[in-house]
Design a protein around this motif. Structure first.
Motif, PDB file in Angstrom:
ATOM      1  N   PRO A 170       0.799  -1.231   0.000  1.00  0.00           N
ATOM      2  CA  PRO A 170       0.000   0.000   0.000  1.00  0.00           C
ATOM      3  C   PRO A 170       0.832   1.282   0.000  1.00  0.00           C
ATOM      4  N   ILE A 171       2.112   1.196   0.309  1.00  0.00           N
ATOM      5  CA  ILE A 171       2.950   2.396   0.344  1.00  0.00           C
ATOM      6  C   ILE A 171       3.643   2.603  -0.993  1.00  0.00           C
ATOM      7  N   CYS A 172       4.376   1.596  -1.466  1.00  0.00           N
ATOM      8  CA  CYS A 172       5.128   1.728  -2.715  1.00  0.00           C
ATOM      9  C   CYS A 172       4.281   1.435  -3.940  1.00  0.00           C
ATOM     10  N   LEU A 173       3.100   0.824  -3.735  1.00  0.00           N
ATOM     11  CA  LEU A 173       2.210   0.425  -4.830  1.00  0.00           C
ATOM     12  C   LEU A 173       2.933  -0.471  -5.840  1.00  0.00           C
ATOM     13  N   ASP A 174       3.849  -1.262  -5.335  1.00  0.00           N
ATOM     14  CA  ASP A 174       4.584  -2.234  -6.140  1.00  0.00           C
ATOM     15  C   ASP A 174       4.507  -3.583  -5.437  1.00  0.00           C
ATOM     16  N   PHE A 175       4.985  -4.621  -6.075  1.00  0.00           N
ATOM     17  CA  PHE A 175       4.928  -5.945  -5.470  1.00  0.00           C
ATOM     18  C   PHE A 175       5.709  -5.969  -4.155  1.00  0.00           C
ATOM     19  N   PHE A 176       5.151  -6.686  -3.178  1.00  0.00           N
ATOM     20  CA  PHE A 176       5.783  -6.773  -1.867  1.00  0.00           C
ATOM     21  C   PHE A 176       7.226  -7.258  -1.969  1.00  0.00           C
ATOM     22  N   GLU A 185      10.698   5.917  10.367  1.00  0.00           N
ATOM     23  CA  GLU A 185      11.831   6.812  10.600  1.00  0.00           C
ATOM     24  C   GLU A 185      11.488   8.248  10.191  1.00  0.00           C
ATOM     25  N   LYS A 186      10.697   8.374   9.123  1.00  0.00           N
ATOM     26  CA  LYS A 186      10.311   9.703   8.656  1.00  0.00           C
ATOM     27  C   LYS A 186       9.351  10.387   9.633  1.00  0.00           C
ATOM     28  N   GLU A 187       8.363   9.626  10.137  1.00  0.00           N
ATOM     29  CA  GLU A 187       7.382  10.204  11.054  1.00  0.00           C
ATOM     30  C   GLU A 187       7.893  10.287  12.492  1.00  0.00           C
ATOM     31  N   GLY A 188       8.887   9.465  12.795  1.00  0.00           N
ATOM     32  CA  GLY A 188       9.430   9.472  14.151  1.00  0.00           C
ATOM     33  C   GLY A 188       8.540   8.766  15.158  1.00  0.00           C
ATOM     34  N   ARG A 189       7.609   7.960  14.710  1.00  0.00           N
ATOM     35  CA  ARG A 189       6.739   7.192  15.603  1.00  0.00           C
ATOM     36  C   ARG A 189       6.319   5.905  14.907  1.00  0.00           C
ATOM     37  N   ASN A 190       5.931   4.934  15.741  1.00  0.00           N
ATOM     38  CA  ASN A 190       5.538   3.627  15.224  1.00  0.00           C
ATOM     39  C   ASN A 190       4.025   3.526  15.144  1.00  0.00           C
ATOM     40  N   CYS A 191       3.490   3.752  13.948  1.00  0.00           N
ATOM     41  CA  CYS A 191       2.050   3.631  13.764  1.00  0.00           C
ATOM     42  C   CYS A 191       1.758   3.056  12.389  1.00  0.00           C
ATOM     43  N   CYS A 192       0.572   2.464  12.241  1.00  0.00           N
ATOM     44  CA  CYS A 192       0.178   1.841  10.979  1.00  0.00           C
ATOM     45  C   CYS A 192      -0.307   2.915  10.011  1.00  0.00           C
ATOM     46  N   PRO A 193       0.265   2.995   8.799  1.00  0.00           N
ATOM     47  CA  PRO A 193      -0.194   3.991   7.831  1.00  0.00           C
ATOM     48  C   PRO A 193      -1.628   3.783   7.383  1.00  0.00           C
ATOM     49  N   GLU A 194      -2.173   2.574   7.611  1.00  0.00           N
ATOM     50  CA  GLU A 194      -3.538   2.281   7.182  1.00  0.00           C
ATOM     51  C   GLU A 194      -4.563   2.683   8.242  1.00  0.00           C
ATOM     52  N   CYS A 195      -4.410   2.107   9.448  1.00  0.00           N
ATOM     53  CA  CYS A 195      -5.419   2.345  10.499  1.00  0.00           C
ATOM     54  C   CYS A 195      -4.922   3.293  11.585  1.00  0.00           C
ATOM     55  N   ARG A 196      -3.666   3.758  11.493  1.00  0.00           N
ATOM     56  CA  ARG A 196      -3.044   4.689  12.441  1.00  0.00           C
ATOM     57  C   ARG A 196      -2.886   4.102  13.829  1.00  0.00           C
TER      58      ARG A 196
END
Length: 248
Positions: free
Chosen positions: A17-23, A45-56
């Motif tokens: 879901p992030i790169c929109l390429d094959f896993f 690393e970019k956000e500085g926190r550990n969270c799911c980009p899908e469900c947060r």
């Protein structure tokens, strides 16, 4: 069509879901969502926190489980997608990116409808691909039959040549055996003659040496007698008494 739909369905499930390429090394978060290992690591690393980009959903630590069940379909979908793209590329005109539908019998090549109307193919003979396939399949079958018959004839020549080679080798072995046997007989005759000659030579040698040794013995005995007489004469010559000298 079914194959293409299968590839598309498999590809949708195997896309991150992030790169929109094959896993690539898919990992599963505690919330159940899947991401590429490199994608989720860079995101955190970019956000500085550990969270799911899908469900947060937030996570206390970076515990990532590799989803092996998803890794294999992703790899398979990627390979199928590459194969499908390669097949599609082969069925398209490199010049016009149109579907190849015609066969130029003059140039012996596949063409699209646009190629047919170009200057390069002016006055050329064209036919549908299916018709060209039937014609050339007949030619291939004829060539296959001819080559099969040629192969059969060559196999017979090969078998005959092998038999001739085997016959020559067998004949050569027989001649070699005869030569060895004959020379063995000659060697036996020569060895027996050699022994006879050596035996005769030793007998003759013994006969001559016996005579010579007997003669030598007589000579030695005669020499001893002469030496004895000389010794006595020497004693007489050394005698100073005249009376004794004359008595001797």
């Amino acid at each position: 069509m079914a194959s293409r739909q299968y590839v598309q369905s498999l590809a949708e499930e195997a896309v991150g879901p992030i790169c929109l390429d094959f896993f690539t090394t898919p990992v599963t978060l505690d919330c159940g969502h899947n991401f590429c290992l490199s994608c989720i690591t860079q995101c955190w690393e970019k956000e500085g926190r550990n969270c799911c980009p899908e469900c947060r959903a937030k996570f206390a630590d970076r515990y990532l489980r590799v989803n092996w069940a998803l890794a294999s379909p992703a790899e398979k979908a990627q390979q199928l997608n590459l194969n499908q793209k390669e097949t599609e590329m082969r069925s398209q005109c490199e010049r016009h990116q149109e579907e190849l539908k015609l066969f130029c019998d003059t140039d012996k090549q596949l063409t699209c409808l646009i190629c047919r109307d170009t200057r390069e193919h002016k006055s050329h003979n064209f036919m549908p691909i299916e018709e060209a396939v039937e014609i050339y399949k007949c030619q291939v079958k004829s060539s296959f039959k001819s080559l099969t018959e040629k192969k059969s004839a060559i196999k017979k020549l090969e078998q005959r040549q092998k038999q001739e080679i085997s016959g020559v080798r067998e004949q050569s072995h027989t001649v070699q055996a005869n030569i060895t046997s004959e020379f063995a007989k000659i060697h036996q005759v020569l060895a027996e003659r050699e022994q006879r000659l050596l035996s005769d030579l030793r007998a003759e040698e013994e006969k001559i040496l016996n005579a010579m040794e007997k003669n030598l013995q007589e000579i030695e005995e005669n020499l001893a007698s002469v030496e004895e007489k000389l010794s006595k004469l020497q004693e007489q010559m050394n005698e100073e008494d005249s009376v004794m000298f004359l008595k001797g």
